[in-house]
Design an enzyme around this catalytic site. Structure first.
Site, short mmCIF file in Angstrom:
data_model
loop_
_atom_site.label_atom_id
_atom_site.label_comp_id
_atom_site.label_asym_id
_atom_site.label_seq_id
_atom_site.Cartn_x
_atom_site.Cartn_y
_atom_site.Cartn_z
N LYS A 159 -3.28 66.21 -4.98
CA LYS A 159 -1.88 65.95 -5.33
C LYS A 159 -1.06 67.22 -5.43
O LYS A 159 0.16 67.18 -5.40
CB LYS A 159 -1.77 65.11 -6.61
CG LYS A 159 -2.34 65.74 -7.87
CD LYS A 159 -2.06 64.84 -9.07
CE LYS A 159 -3.32 64.45 -9.83
NZ LYS A 159 -4.04 65.59 -10.43
N LYS A 194 -9.00 77.52 -6.77
CA LYS A 194 -7.69 77.61 -7.43
C LYS A 194 -7.29 79.05 -7.70
O LYS A 194 -6.10 79.36 -7.72
CB LYS A 194 -7.68 76.79 -8.74
CG LYS A 194 -7.63 75.30 -8.48
CD LYS A 194 -6.96 74.50 -9.57
CE LYS A 194 -6.82 73.05 -9.12
NZ LYS A 194 -6.35 72.15 -10.16
N LYS A 238 -10.16 68.38 0.85
CA LYS A 238 -9.93 67.13 0.13
C LYS A 238 -8.44 66.87 -0.08
O LYS A 238 -7.66 67.82 -0.17
CB LYS A 238 -10.71 67.10 -1.20
CG LYS A 238 -10.03 67.75 -2.36
CD LYS A 238 -10.62 67.28 -3.70
CE LYS A 238 -9.77 67.89 -4.81
NZ LYS A 238 -9.65 67.15 -6.01
P1 ATP Z 1 -5.00 68.84 -8.38
O1 ATP Z 1 -4.51 68.81 -6.97
O2 ATP Z 1 -3.92 68.94 -9.40
O3 ATP Z 1 -6.12 69.81 -8.60
P2 ATP Z 1 -6.41 66.44 -7.80
O4 ATP Z 1 -5.55 65.57 -6.99
O5 ATP Z 1 -7.51 67.16 -7.12
O6 ATP Z 1 -5.58 67.44 -8.66
P3 ATP Z 1 -7.63 65.69 -10.31
O7 ATP Z 1 -6.69 65.43 -11.38
O8 ATP Z 1 -8.29 67.03 -10.30
O9 ATP Z 1 -6.96 65.47 -8.91
O10 ATP Z 1 -8.76 64.57 -10.22
C1 ATP Z 1 -8.74 63.36 -10.91
C2 ATP Z 1 -9.84 62.46 -10.42
O11 ATP Z 1 -9.60 62.06 -9.09
C3 ATP Z 1 -11.21 63.12 -10.43
O12 ATP Z 1 -12.19 62.17 -10.79
C4 ATP Z 1 -11.40 63.52 -9.00
O13 ATP Z 1 -12.76 63.62 -8.66
C5 ATP Z 1 -10.72 62.38 -8.27
N1 ATP Z 1 -10.21 62.84 -7.00
C6 ATP Z 1 -9.27 63.78 -6.79
N2 ATP Z 1 -9.02 63.95 -5.48
C7 ATP Z 1 -9.86 63.10 -4.84
C8 ATP Z 1 -10.09 62.81 -3.47
N3 ATP Z 1 -9.44 63.44 -2.51
N4 ATP Z 1 -11.01 61.86 -3.16
C9 ATP Z 1 -11.68 61.21 -4.13
N5 ATP Z 1 -11.51 61.44 -5.45
C10 ATP Z 1 -10.61 62.37 -5.81
#
Ligand code: ATP
Ligand code: LTN
Length: 335
Positions: free
Chosen positions: A202, A115, A199
């Protein structure tokens, strides 16, 4: 098995509409767990401000994510579903934990490295200390279990280390939490549709990279059709085929079919067929969630009321831990 006495904590940042990665990696587990544990599910909004936000949009997004939690089937009568910023004990404990965390252990965190590269104009101390706040979220409720996606493994390890370190220096205070992480083939890490080495996230700048839970059916189908794959046209789960393996994982998660069965089903068929079927399946799966969301999202007064009630419950659970911590450290008792 019923574990009524055990506490489970998890959270998602309301930093955008949830993706199917969040659903498969986190929420799907939560739905099963809410009948078996004392669950707290948080909108971890204090984490979101480690990246610059537009205040108006941020407020809307937090309500969107709460309404999505409910639309997915999380039940406020079974679990405490609340906003992190409504329970001030989170930041109070985070400060204390900051003081037993080493600079070195935070600079090793992959998410921080990631990040701070993506937001190189705003590498703030909050972004650096993010995992400590996450540890506070978990330890505050004496959580036994924390279901998260695979990307959070390192942060969970830090929460465990901090709990053990605090207990060692100040006496038994925290439960040392156990992570609960699905295997990659079971959806622990859903990958980007545009770059299957990364990965799904969002906050990806490329909308084609993720499916969010409110995407319209046709958009979903289109995004899957355009998903990046290799060119050997063989439908097989393999490390050197990250795009197809990701589609198989998603398809398996939404149909509950085993990946090996899906491979057999598609023997001799092309990628197009798989992409169409995954698109249709995900679009159909999300339809009732989207309908429910449309029903409940407009009533903001009701949503806020539910959040306020939950925050009161969470606060009651958090205070005794915070008091115990403050006492162990040697702060004067409050009047
Ligand atoms: P951001 O993009 O804002 O960093 P994010 O989409 O990565 O957010 P988080 O809010 O950081 O999502 O994660 C919330 C939950 O969803 C956590 O338990 C994380 O491990 C899970 N998660 C996020 N992205 C994935 C993914 N691609 N596959 C599986 N689990 C995920
Ligand atoms: N860091 C997590 C979100 C998060 C979390 C938590 C998850 C913050 N606090 C406590 C589980 C428990 C993320 O970015 N995925």
């Amino acid at each position: 098995m019923i574990h009524k006495q055990k506490t489970l904590f998890s959270g998602i940042q309301p930093s955008g509409i949830l993706t199917i990665g969040n659903y498969i990696g986190a929420i799907r587990q939560w739905l099963e767990m809410q009948n078996e544990y004392n669950c707290l599910f948080s909108l971890v909004d204090m984490h979101v401000i480690t990246v610059r936000q537009d205040p108006k949009l941020f407020r809307q997004q937090t309500l969107d994510v709460f309404a999505l939690y409910l639309a997915c089937g999380l039940d406020p009568n079974k679990s405490i579903i609340f906003a992190q910023s409504h329970v001030s004990a989170h930041s109070e404990l985070a400060w204390i934990l900051n003081c037993i965390t080493n600079h070195g252990e935070l600079s090793r965190m992959t998410q921080f490295k990631d990040k701070s590269q993506r937001h190189s104009d705003n590498v703030n101390v909050g972004l650096f200390a993010y995992p400590v706040l996450m540890a506070a979220d978990i330890l505050l409720y004496q959580s036994d279990i924390v279901p998260v996606g695979d990307d959070q493994k390192q942060h969970l390890e830090l929460a465990r280390n901090l709990a053990q370190r605090f207990n060692h220096h100040f006496g038994e205070t925290f439960v040392v939490p156990e992570p609960m992480i699905p295997k990659q083939a079971e959806g622990g890490r859903i990958m980007s549709l545009q770059d299957p080495e990364k990965k799904m996230s969002k906050s990806d700048a490329n909308q084609g990279a993720y499916i969010n839970l409110l995407d319209e059916p046709n958009k979903i189908r289109k995004k899957f059709k355009r998903a990046v794959t290799d060119s050997d046209n063989e439908i097989r789960f393999a490390e050197d085929k990250p795009g197809i393996s990701n589609l198989l994982t998603i398809y398996s998660a939404f149909t509950n079919k085993a990946i090996s069965d899906i491979e057999k089903e598609y023997e001799g068929k092309g990628y197009g067929a798989l992409k169409t079927d995954v698109g249709d399946t995900v679009a159909d799966f999300l339809e009732p969630i989207q309908q429910k969301f449309a029903e409940i999202r407009p009533d903001e007064t009701q949503l806020l009321k539910m959040l306020h009630e939950a925050a009161t419950k969470a606060d009651k659970l958090a205070r005794p831990t915070l008091n115990k911590v403050m006492d162990a450290i040697g702060f004067l008792p409050r009047g």
